[in-house]
Design a protein around this motif. Structure first.
Motif, short mmCIF file in Angstrom:
data_model
loop_
_atom_site.label_atom_id
_atom_site.label_comp_id
_atom_site.label_asym_id
_atom_site.label_seq_id
_atom_site.Cartn_x
_atom_site.Cartn_y
_atom_site.Cartn_z
N GLU A 23 50.28 -18.59 11.54
CA GLU A 23 49.30 -17.71 10.90
C GLU A 23 47.89 -18.30 10.97
O GLU A 23 46.91 -17.57 11.07
CB GLU A 23 49.69 -17.39 9.45
CG GLU A 23 49.83 -18.59 8.55
CD GLU A 23 51.18 -19.30 8.60
OE1 GLU A 23 51.53 -19.94 7.61
OE2 GLU A 23 51.88 -19.24 9.63
N LEU A 24 47.78 -19.62 10.94
CA LEU A 24 46.47 -20.26 11.11
C LEU A 24 46.06 -20.28 12.57
O LEU A 24 44.89 -20.09 12.90
CB LEU A 24 46.50 -21.70 10.58
CG LEU A 24 46.61 -21.88 9.07
CD1 LEU A 24 46.78 -23.35 8.73
CD2 LEU A 24 45.39 -21.30 8.37
N GLU A 26 46.62 -18.15 14.86
CA GLU A 26 46.08 -16.85 15.28
C GLU A 26 44.59 -16.74 14.94
O GLU A 26 43.81 -16.17 15.69
CB GLU A 26 46.81 -15.71 14.57
CG GLU A 26 48.15 -15.39 15.15
CD GLU A 26 48.80 -14.22 14.42
OE1 GLU A 26 48.07 -13.38 13.84
OE2 GLU A 26 50.04 -14.15 14.44
N MET A 27 44.19 -17.29 13.80
CA MET A 27 42.81 -17.12 13.32
C MET A 27 41.87 -18.23 13.77
O MET A 27 40.67 -18.00 13.91
CB MET A 27 42.81 -17.06 11.79
CG MET A 27 43.59 -15.89 11.26
SD MET A 27 43.67 -15.68 9.44
CE MET A 27 43.30 -17.23 8.75
N PHE A 28 42.39 -19.45 13.98
CA PHE A 28 41.52 -20.60 14.17
C PHE A 28 41.84 -21.43 15.41
O PHE A 28 41.50 -22.61 15.46
CB PHE A 28 41.58 -21.52 12.94
CG PHE A 28 41.14 -20.86 11.68
CD1 PHE A 28 39.80 -20.63 11.42
CD2 PHE A 28 42.06 -20.45 10.74
CE1 PHE A 28 39.39 -20.03 10.26
CE2 PHE A 28 41.67 -19.84 9.56
CZ PHE A 28 40.31 -19.63 9.31
N GLU A 44 35.84 -21.26 5.25
CA GLU A 44 36.91 -20.28 5.46
C GLU A 44 38.21 -20.98 5.83
O GLU A 44 39.28 -20.64 5.31
CB GLU A 44 36.51 -19.30 6.56
CG GLU A 44 37.54 -18.21 6.78
CD GLU A 44 37.14 -17.23 7.88
OE1 GLU A 44 38.02 -16.47 8.30
OE2 GLU A 44 35.98 -17.23 8.32
N GLU A 48 41.76 -21.04 3.68
CA GLU A 48 43.05 -20.66 4.25
C GLU A 48 44.07 -21.78 4.10
O GLU A 48 45.23 -21.54 3.75
CB GLU A 48 42.90 -20.27 5.73
CG GLU A 48 42.16 -18.98 5.95
CD GLU A 48 42.87 -17.76 5.38
OE1 GLU A 48 44.11 -17.73 5.34
OE2 GLU A 48 42.17 -16.82 4.97
#
Length: 120
Positions: A23-24, A26-28, A44, A48
């Motif tokens: 999940e991280l 995907e974003m970072f 941010e 998270e």
């Protein structure tokens, strides 16, 4: 990366930690060094991480960079001696950092991470 981490390794370490959490990731995902001076990005990312119960880094209150070890002085975080000395003189540090004061110490955050445990 050795088991003995330093703030010099912070980007590599955080990239490894992010890769362990889809999940991280995907974003970072990507080269975190591109965000070295982007305080909003680090805030941010820290939010998270903490929302997931991951407390393996924090942000320097002076320069805004991520840190996996450093000083905590009366609730503020400092990644280096240079950052610490922007707010405190050596005399102030010596006066504050006594055996009776548990608000002044050097610590690590990275030891509370999956990436660090996997380094074995």
């Amino acid at each position: 990366m050795s088991k003995d981490l330093t703030n010099k390794d912070v980007y590599e370490f955080l990239e490894q930690e992010i890769a362990l959490h889809p999940e991280l990731d995907e974003m970072f995902s990507g080269d975190l060094r591109e965000h070295e001076h982007d305080e909003m990005f680090w805030e941010e990312l820290l939010d998270e991480f903490e929302a997931m119960g991951l407390y393996c880094f924090t942000i320097c209150d002076v320069c805004g960079k991520p840190m996996i070890e450093g000083y905590t002085m009366t609730g503020s975080h400092y990644c280096s001696d240079a950052c610490l000395h922007t707010d405190y003189s050596q005399e102030q540090i010596d006066a504050l950092c006594t055996d009776d004061n548990d608000e002044c110490y050097y610590t690590t955050w990275y030891e509370d991470s999956e990436a660090y445990r996997q380094m074995g």
